[in-house]
Design a protein around this motif. Structure first.
Motif, PDB file in Angstrom:
ATOM      1  N   VAL A 102     -10.463   4.643  -3.787  1.00 30.09           N
ATOM      2  CA  VAL A 102      -9.112   4.230  -4.205  1.00 30.09           C
ATOM      3  C   VAL A 102      -8.993   2.719  -4.104  1.00 30.09           C
ATOM      4  N   ILE A 104      -5.823  -0.211  -4.835  1.00 30.51           N
ATOM      5  CA  ILE A 104      -4.437  -0.446  -5.238  1.00 30.51           C
ATOM      6  C   ILE A 104      -4.229  -1.955  -5.418  1.00 30.51           C
ATOM      7  N   GLY A 112       3.267   3.519  -0.759  1.00 31.23           N
ATOM      8  CA  GLY A 112       2.969   4.955  -0.832  1.00 31.23           C
ATOM      9  C   GLY A 112       2.087   5.322  -2.022  1.00 31.23           C
ATOM     10  N   GLY A 114      -1.189   4.490  -2.621  1.00 31.69           N
ATOM     11  CA  GLY A 114      -2.513   4.961  -2.182  1.00 31.69           C
ATOM     12  C   GLY A 114      -2.451   6.423  -1.757  1.00 31.69           C
ATOM     13  N   THR A 115      -1.420   6.759  -0.987  1.00 34.84           N
ATOM     14  CA  THR A 115      -1.232   8.138  -0.532  1.00 34.84           C
ATOM     15  C   THR A 115      -1.045   9.066  -1.735  1.00 34.84           C
ATOM     16  N   LYS A 150      -4.080   9.240   7.728  1.00 38.99           N
ATOM     17  CA  LYS A 150      -2.712   9.738   7.541  1.00 38.99           C
ATOM     18  C   LYS A 150      -2.655  10.876   6.537  1.00 38.99           C
TER      19      LYS A 150
HETATM   20  C1  LIG Z   1      -6.377   1.394   1.443  1.00 37.46           C
HETATM   21  C2  LIG Z   1      -5.389   1.355   0.302  1.00 37.46           C
HETATM   22  C3  LIG Z   1      -5.941   2.255  -0.822  1.00 37.46           C
HETATM   23  C4  LIG Z   1      -4.033   1.905   0.802  1.00 37.46           C
HETATM   24  O1  LIG Z   1      -3.145   1.949  -0.296  1.00 37.46           O
HETATM   25  P1  LIG Z   1      -1.552   1.763  -0.099  1.00 37.46           P
HETATM   26  O2  LIG Z   1      -0.915   2.101  -1.401  1.00 37.46           O
HETATM   27  O3  LIG Z   1      -1.255   0.445   0.484  1.00 37.46           O
HETATM   28  O4  LIG Z   1      -1.277   2.921   0.992  1.00 37.46           O
HETATM   29  P2  LIG Z   1       0.093   3.596   1.331  1.00 37.46           P
HETATM   30  O5  LIG Z   1       1.237   2.709   0.987  1.00 37.46           O
HETATM   31  O6  LIG Z   1       0.088   4.963   0.726  1.00 37.46           O
HETATM   32  O7  LIG Z   1      -0.016   3.690   2.906  1.00 37.46           O
HETATM   33  C5  LIG Z   1      -0.666   4.773   3.528  1.00 37.46           C
HETATM   34  C6  LIG Z   1      -0.777   4.514   5.018  1.00 37.46           C
HETATM   35  O8  LIG Z   1      -1.859   3.629   5.249  1.00 37.46           O
HETATM   36  C7  LIG Z   1      -1.545   2.825   6.368  1.00 37.46           C
HETATM   37  N1  LIG Z   1      -1.618   1.450   5.933  1.00 37.46           N
HETATM   38  C8  LIG Z   1      -1.444   0.960   4.682  1.00 37.46           C
HETATM   39  N2  LIG Z   1      -1.636  -0.367   4.693  1.00 37.46           N
HETATM   40  C9  LIG Z   1      -1.914  -0.713   5.968  1.00 37.46           C
HETATM   41  C10 LIG Z   1      -2.204  -1.941   6.628  1.00 37.46           C
HETATM   42  N3  LIG Z   1      -2.254  -3.108   5.955  1.00 37.46           N
HETATM   43  N4  LIG Z   1      -2.489  -1.917   7.954  1.00 37.46           N
HETATM   44  C11 LIG Z   1      -2.477  -0.763   8.633  1.00 37.46           C
HETATM   45  N5  LIG Z   1      -2.181   0.428   8.079  1.00 37.46           N
HETATM   46  C12 LIG Z   1      -1.920   0.452   6.750  1.00 37.46           C
HETATM   47  C13 LIG Z   1      -0.180   3.196   6.864  1.00 37.46           C
HETATM   48  O9  LIG Z   1      -0.339   4.135   7.890  1.00 37.46           O
HETATM   49  C14 LIG Z   1       0.426   3.843   5.654  1.00 37.46           C
HETATM   50  O10 LIG Z   1       1.368   4.823   5.925  1.00 37.46           O
HETATM   51  P3  LIG Z   1       2.942   4.444   6.093  1.00 37.46           P
HETATM   52  O11 LIG Z   1       3.276   3.571   4.929  1.00 37.46           O
HETATM   53  O12 LIG Z   1       3.601   5.780   6.052  1.00 37.46           O
HETATM   54  O13 LIG Z   1       3.005   3.742   7.397  1.00 37.46           O
HETATM   55  C15 LIG Z   1      -5.155  -0.097  -0.225  1.00 37.46           C
HETATM   56  O14 LIG Z   1      -4.811  -0.910   0.866  1.00 37.46           O
HETATM   57  C16 LIG Z   1      -6.371  -0.707  -0.917  1.00 37.46           C
HETATM   58  O15 LIG Z   1      -6.495  -0.607  -2.133  1.00 37.46           O
HETATM   59  N6  LIG Z   1      -7.269  -1.344  -0.135  1.00 37.46           N
HETATM   60  C17 LIG Z   1      -8.480  -1.960  -0.676  1.00 37.46           C
HETATM   61  C18 LIG Z   1      -9.482  -0.943  -1.151  1.00 37.46           C
HETATM   62  C19 LIG Z   1      -9.943   0.006  -0.090  1.00 37.46           C
HETATM   63  O16 LIG Z   1     -10.157  -0.349   1.052  1.00 37.46           O
HETATM   64  N7  LIG Z   1     -10.126   1.276  -0.530  1.00 37.46           N
HETATM   65  C20 LIG Z   1     -10.560   2.341   0.350  1.00 37.46           C
HETATM   66  C21 LIG Z   1     -12.006   2.582   0.243  1.00 37.46           C
HETATM   67  S1  LIG Z   1     -12.344   3.798  -0.956  1.00 37.46           S
END
Ligand SMILES: CC(C)(COP(=O)(O)OP(=O)(O)OC[C@H]1O[C@@H](n2cnc3c(N)ncnc32)[C@H](O)[C@@H]1OP(=O)(O)O)[C@@H](O)C(=O)NCCC(=O)NCCS
Length: 189
Positions: A102, A104, A112, A114-115, A150
């Motif tokens: 994933v 984003i 939300g 990514g979730t 999560k």
């Molecule tokens: C990891 C990633 C996909 C999360 O996407 P997102 O849309 O920000 O995630 P969400 O908003 O759905 O958050 C999900 C949960 O992750 C956690 N989270 C998200 N960002 C965070 C941060 N910067 N620090 C700590 N926890 C975090 C929280 O627990 C969050 O839940 P909450 O909002 O209910 O507290 C995004 O940060 C990303 O694209 N990162 C770079 C690529 C990557 O690392 N991909 C994963 C490897 S495949």
């Protein structure tokens, strides 16, 4: 065979913003390439391929095979703001295991999305009778580890100094697993 009739699918973020989920098509090369150009350097460092090169994205489009790699895009109008892929094998010992990735857009994180995208891949995995989803994340990408945890993924293993970034530095790789409700406890050997 995954049923793709559910697309395009509209989803609402916590903020109320409406996005569309749909599989990537051959026409998406430029918008996906633009999306990858917004990926921060610290995230890009861990990509398997150099996604800043348009020909890399073009090659994906030319070789699209949803049975092997199903890329789901999140679109805000015509702009790609999220990309989630489900990787599968048709035969062999890992045909019940799907690998998820994933990404984003920075300005759409913590909303939300990514979730929602992982939930989408979980649904597709269930429909295609997968037993487990697997995510591989660099340990420093703590947001990603937290996000997967999560969503019900469990840390299954950490491989120390296992993968290298594009500068050759070594990093720990965390493997997270999600067990589908369709997974049976009956083992067939
Ligand atoms: C990891 C990633 C996909 C999360 O996407 P997102 O849309 O920000 O995630 P969400 O908003 O759905 O958050 C999900 C949960 O992750 C956690 N989270 C998200 N960002 C965070 C941060 N910067 N620090 C700590 N926890 C975090 C929280 O627990 C969050 O839940 P909450 O909002 O209910 O507290 C995004 O940060 C990303 O694209 N990162 C770079 C690529 C990557 O690392 N991909 C994963 C490897 S495949």
């Amino acid at each position: 065979m995954i049923d793709l009739d559910r697309y395009p699918r509209e989803i609402a973020l916590r903020s109320g913003v409406m996005l569309v989920f749909r599989p990537m098509t051959r026409d998406d090369v430029d918008r996906l390439w633009i999306f990858f150009q917004q990926v921060p350097p610290e995230d890009k460092m861990f990509f398997r391929q150099d996604v800043s090169r348009r020909e890399v994205v073009q090659h994906w489009a030319d070789t699209l095979d949803y049975g092997l790699v199903l890329p789901i895009l999140a679109l805000d109008g015509v702009r790609v703001v999220g990309d989630a892929t489900l990787h599968r094998q048709r035969t062999g010992w890992k045909q019940r295991v799907g690998v998820v990735r994933v990404q984003i857009a920075p300005d759409f994180r913590h909303l939300g999305l990514g979730t929602a995208m992982v939930r989408e891949l979980r649904h597709l995995g269930e429909k295609s009778a997968l037993h487990h989803l697997m995510a591989e994340v660099i340990e420093e990408q703590s947001a990603a580890v937290r996000a997967f945890e999560k969503m019900g993924f469990v840390r299954a293993a950490t491989y120390r100094n296992f993968v290298n970034d594009q500068k050759g530095g070594l990093h720990n790789l965390v493997v997270l697993l999600y067990r589908m409700s369709t997974a049976s406890d009956d083992l067939h050997y």
